[in-house]
Structure formats: structure tokens, C-alpha cells
Design an enzyme around this catalytic site. Structure first.
Site, short mmCIF file in Angstrom:
data_model
loop_
_atom_site.label_atom_id
_atom_site.label_comp_id
_atom_site.label_asym_id
_atom_site.label_seq_id
_atom_site.Cartn_x
_atom_site.Cartn_y
_atom_site.Cartn_z
N GLU A 138 37.39 35.96 32.12
CA GLU A 138 36.00 36.33 31.91
C GLU A 138 35.89 37.32 30.74
OE1 GLU A 138 32.46 38.62 34.46
OE2 GLU A 138 34.54 38.63 35.16
N LYS A 182 26.96 31.67 34.17
CA LYS A 182 27.04 32.25 35.51
C LYS A 182 25.66 32.29 36.15
CE LYS A 182 29.00 36.17 38.05
NZ LYS A 182 29.64 37.50 37.97
N CYS A 195 34.10 35.22 38.27
CA CYS A 195 34.30 36.43 39.07
C CYS A 195 33.76 36.28 40.48
CB CYS A 195 33.72 37.64 38.34
SG CYS A 195 34.29 39.22 39.00
#
Length: 490
Positions: A258, A318, A370
Site C-alpha cells: 500500500e 479502496k 489494508c
């Protein structure tokens, strides 16, 4: 002295809640979760009233969550710059909020109508329903759900492809309740033995099947300290570090973490993307990495994953953002907090809920970023198209804590629920290859720079959990409560 006697049971319950942290990764002391839940079950069963049961649930929950989420203090104070007293107070408030859910479970256990002979079913049922509610309300925070403590180490993990982590948790709580309620009741012990034996049998089943040949993968861990990650003085050093590691990879699928590139693509030096492509081009490898992406408007930007080896730069954006870390919930109420914190790019926009996997030579690769892979009901959105899952993370925000190991344990459960390999590329750990049974096939040491080389297998098929997510279990548990209530009335 009298006040202390009244307070002592609540302190003990908080202690029993706190020891649960040792049952999760990295220690995996599984019996401590059994002991923790047994103490809660016994305390609620012996409560003189629903109100007393609620307070006992709250005391347990406060100890449970303070122990299991204390590491958030590191991100707020060490890297976010929030004053220590304010950061500590924030953790206490968050833990108190989360403790409301076991408090609600305790209150409902004695309040809901139920035949006395079947009341043993109530606490496991309402506890898991409130745990699911915690993972949904206000975008949800399902960290430390009790089912994770049994995955993938115990036979209960065999239920993950059927009903996910909440089914594991319900069966665990039910087992504990049966034993605590009637320890000499052979029928109760027989039910517990049957639950665990059936879980072992389910774990032997293959819910998905292989497709294609194994893929050589290279997972890169840069170990860039959070203290310098967003510092412009170290920007080029970070880029060069990941370039040098990428040049040493050997896999057909190369994954960087990330925000491996800690800037928008428009701010990246012109030579850098091409050098990354050149590093993998001779073997025609796919290169996936995390990078912030600008949107169409000035205030629109995304935490994204792109395929750098493809000049078209296909994207995954995301969609489940971290409250206070990646977006500000209720800005009119909470915006003042940012006067005390330095959080880079804390105003991300959300990506679409349903996004197609990357269609690559190495497979149909579904990315998540994440915190997203703690939500099993959202990971299954990529199925059945996805043949492999990848998680790109940067847990340097919590450096030195057990957060990374706990997060990896949740990734193991996602692999079990979907019957897919999960590849984890992280900045500081845990970087790992996880197979469809939730087993580690390779792991890099935390807080070291390196490359994890190994193989992964594309798989197709839909386990039962992938079809319905949490909803079949929620409906079943709701029907159980309704049935118990009707039996009591009759």
C-alpha cells in the site's frame, strides 16, 4: 471496603476480558479465549437482573477491547502527533463504545423471553449478533471478533467456508455455554464433541478447485519507517528502495505494498514508472503496487492499487475507508480533532463497492487494501471472478505492536471463507503467502526489508459463505431468538 467488594467482580471480569488478547496471533494461546468466555458466561448466568448482566458485560468488554486495540495509541501519538493524554483518552472512549456491545448481549440474555431449559442458547446467540452489529454500525470495526482466535488453528475453522468468522464465534460461544452451564451433563459434552468433530471433518473438504499451473510470486516488503514515509526529504530514497527490491524479484506476479509510491502519479519522476516496468519486462511479469490517485475534482483522491506493468494503469480504488485515518466522519462534529493530529491524505474518497478483478496473465487478481480484508462480507464481492486475492497494507502506523500479526490472522480467515490464496504485501509486515486453507506457505520477518519468493495457486469455485455472506447465519440466529420467545409464551 464495601465499595471495593462491589467493584472486585467487575475488575476480575475486565481482567478475564483482557487475557483474551493472548489467544490471538502472534501467541495463539487458544485456551485463554475459552477461559475468557467462560468467565463472561458464568458471570452473566449468575447475574441477579438484566441490568447487572449488562454492567458485567460492559466490564468484560472494557478489558477485552483495551487489551486488543491498545496499539491504536501508537498511530495517534507516535506518528499522528496527538498529545499522549488525549490519545490515551481516545482509546479509552473507543474501548468503552465497543464494550457497549457485550453489555447489550449481557442485558438481552436475561431480558429476552426464553424457556429456562434453553436459556443456554441465548448468550451465544445475542453475543454474536451484537458482535456482527459492532462490525457493521458506523461502517463497522470488527477487530478481535472471537471467532478469529480459533482460525485457522482449531477444528472450528472448518466452519469458515460455511458461515464465516461469526459462525465460528457462535459455535465457540455455544460450546463454552454448554460446558459452563452443565459441566456434568453428558448430553451437553456430546454436543460440544460433535460440533468440534464435524468442524474437523469439514476442514478436510475441498470447496474450490485448482485452475492453471502454480504462479511464481514475489512479495516486496520495503520496511520504510512511518516517521519518514511521508517526509519529502526521504521521498527519492523510498522510491529507489522499492525499485532496487523490484529489480531483484523473480516472480511472474510481483506485488508492492500500500502506498509504496507515497505521492500522486503526476508527482512521480518521469523515469520511475518506466524503470519499474523494465525491472519485470524481461520475464513479462505482472507488477502490482499501491499509490494514491487523483480523481476528476480537486478534492477527490483515492487510496488505490494499480498494475504498473500495464501502461494503461488499471485501478482498484479502496472502498472501505478507515474512520479518522482515511476520512473524517461527521466533520461538523469531529473536525477539531485534526488540530491535534498530522494525518497525511486523511480525506480519501471511496471507490465503488463492486470492482472487477485485474485480468492478468498470472490470474484474475482481486485487490484489497489494508483494513478492507477484516470485512469478510465485502471480500466475497470479488467472487466468483477472482481466482486469487491480494492484500496491500502499511501497518507501520502501529510499528512494534501485535496489530500486524492480528491482521494477518484475519487474512487467514478470508482465505478459508473464499477458498482462495491470499497474498499479503506489506511495508513492515506481516508479508505472507496464505493458501486456501488459511495456512502460511511463506512469511517474511517483520520490520525487515526483503522479498518473499514462492508459489501461489489460482482457484475457482464458490464455498457456501461466498454465496450468502453473513446473512444466512443472521437469519438463522434471528429465527432462533424468535422461536425461543414463542416457546416461552406457550
Amino acid at each position: 471496603m464495601q465499595k471495593f467488594k462491589l467493584l472486585l467482580p467487575h475488575l476480575l471480569l475486565a481482567l478475564f476480558g483482557a487475557i483474551s488478547v493472548f489467544s490471538f496471533a502472534p501467541l495463539y494461546l487458544l485456551p485463554l479465549m475459552w477461559l475468557s468466555l467462560a468467565a463472561l458466561t458464568f458471570a452473566i448466568q449468575k447475574s441477579p437482573s438484566p441490568k447487572a448482566a449488562g454492567w458485567r458485560g460492559f466490564s468484560f468488554g472494557l478489558g477485552f477491547f483495551l487489551a486488543n486495540i491498545h496499539w491504536i495509541f501508537i498511530s495517534l501519538n507516535t506518528f499522528g502527533g496527538m498529545p499522549a493524554p488525549m490519545a490515551a483518552a481516545g482509546i479509552l472512549v473507543l474501548a468503552a463504545y465497543m464494550a457497549l456491545f457485550p453489555a447489550l448481549a449481557g442485558w438481552l440474555t436475561l431480558k429476552l423471553p426464553c424457556p429456562d431449559s434453553l436459556r443456554v442458547l441465548l448468550l451465544p446467540t445475542v453475543f454474536i449478533l451484537t458482535e456482527w452489529l459492532r462490525g457493521w454500525l458506523f461502517t463497522g470495526f470488527p477487530w478481535a471478533s472471537v471467532g478469529y482466535s480459533q482460525s485457522p488453528m482449531t477444528p472450528l475453522a472448518g466452519y469458515a467456508p460455511i458461515g464465516g468468522v461469526y459462525l465460528i464465534g457462535w459455535l465457540l460461544c455455544l460450546s463454552i455455554a454448554l460446558i459452563v452451564s452443565k459441566p456434568k451433563w453428558l448430553k451437553g459434552w456430546g454436543i460440544v464433541a460433535s460440533i468440534w468433530l464435524a468442524g474437523w471433518g469439514l476442514n478436510q473438504l475441498e470447496w474450490t478447485k485448482k485452475v492453471g499451473a502454480p504462479v511464481r510470486v514475489s512479495l516486496v516488503q520495503g520496511n520504510i519507517s512511518q516517521a519518514i514515509k511521508w517526509d519529502s526529504a526521504f521521498y527519492l530514497d523510498s522510491l529507489k528502495s522499492y525499485l532496487e527490491l523490484t529489480q531483484k524479484t523473480r516472480g511472474q506476479l510481483v506485488i508492492l505494498p500500500e502506498t509504496a509510491i507515497p505521492s500522486f502519479i503526476s508527482d512521480v519522476p518521469d523515469w520511475y514508472p518506466q524503470m519499474l516496468r523494465d525491472a519485470v519486462a524481461p520475464r513479462k511479469a505482472d507488477l502490482i503496487l499501491g499509490i494514491p490517485i487523483l480523481g476528476k475534482h480537486e478534492a477527490e483522491y483515492y487510496n488505490a492499487v494499480t498494475v504498473m506493468s500495464d501502461p494503461a494503469l488499471p485501478l482498484y480504488k479502496k472502498q472501505h475507508l478507515v474512520p479518522f485515518g482515511e476520512f473524517i466522519p461527521l466533520p461538523w462534529l469531529f473536525n477539531w480533532i485534526y488540530q491535534f493530529m498530522d494525518m497525511p491524505l486523511s480525506g480519501f474518497s471511496r471507490g465503488a463497492v463492486k470492482q472487477a478483478p485485474f485480468s492478468l496473465a498470472s490470474g484474475q487478481i482481486a485487490a484489497n487494501i489494508c483494513y478492507e480484508d477484516v470485512f469478510g462480507r465485502e471480500i466475497i464481492n470479488a467472487l466468483p471472478e477472482a481466482t486469487m486475492l491480494v492484500n496491500l497494507s502499511n501497518l507501520a502506523w502501529f510499528d512494534g505492536s501485535w496489530a500486524a500479526a492480528q491482521h494477518a490472522q484475519m487474512s487467514q480467515t478470508r482465505a478459508l471463507e473464499t477458498g482462495r490464496y491470499m497474498l499479503r504485501a506489506t511495508n513492515t509486515g506481516v508479508t505472507a503467502i496464505i493458501d486456501e486453507k488459511g495456512r502460511f506457505k511463506g512469511v517474511l520477518p517483520e520490520r525487515t526489508a526483503g522479498i518473499l519468493e514462492g508459489t501461489a495457486q489460482n482457484r475457482i469455485g464458490m464455498p457456501p459463505y461466498a454465496w450468502g455472506g453473513d446473512y444466512p447465519l443472521l437469519i438463522a440466529l434471528g429465527a432462533l431468538l424468535l422461536g425461543l420467545g414463542l416457546l416461552r409464551r406457550r
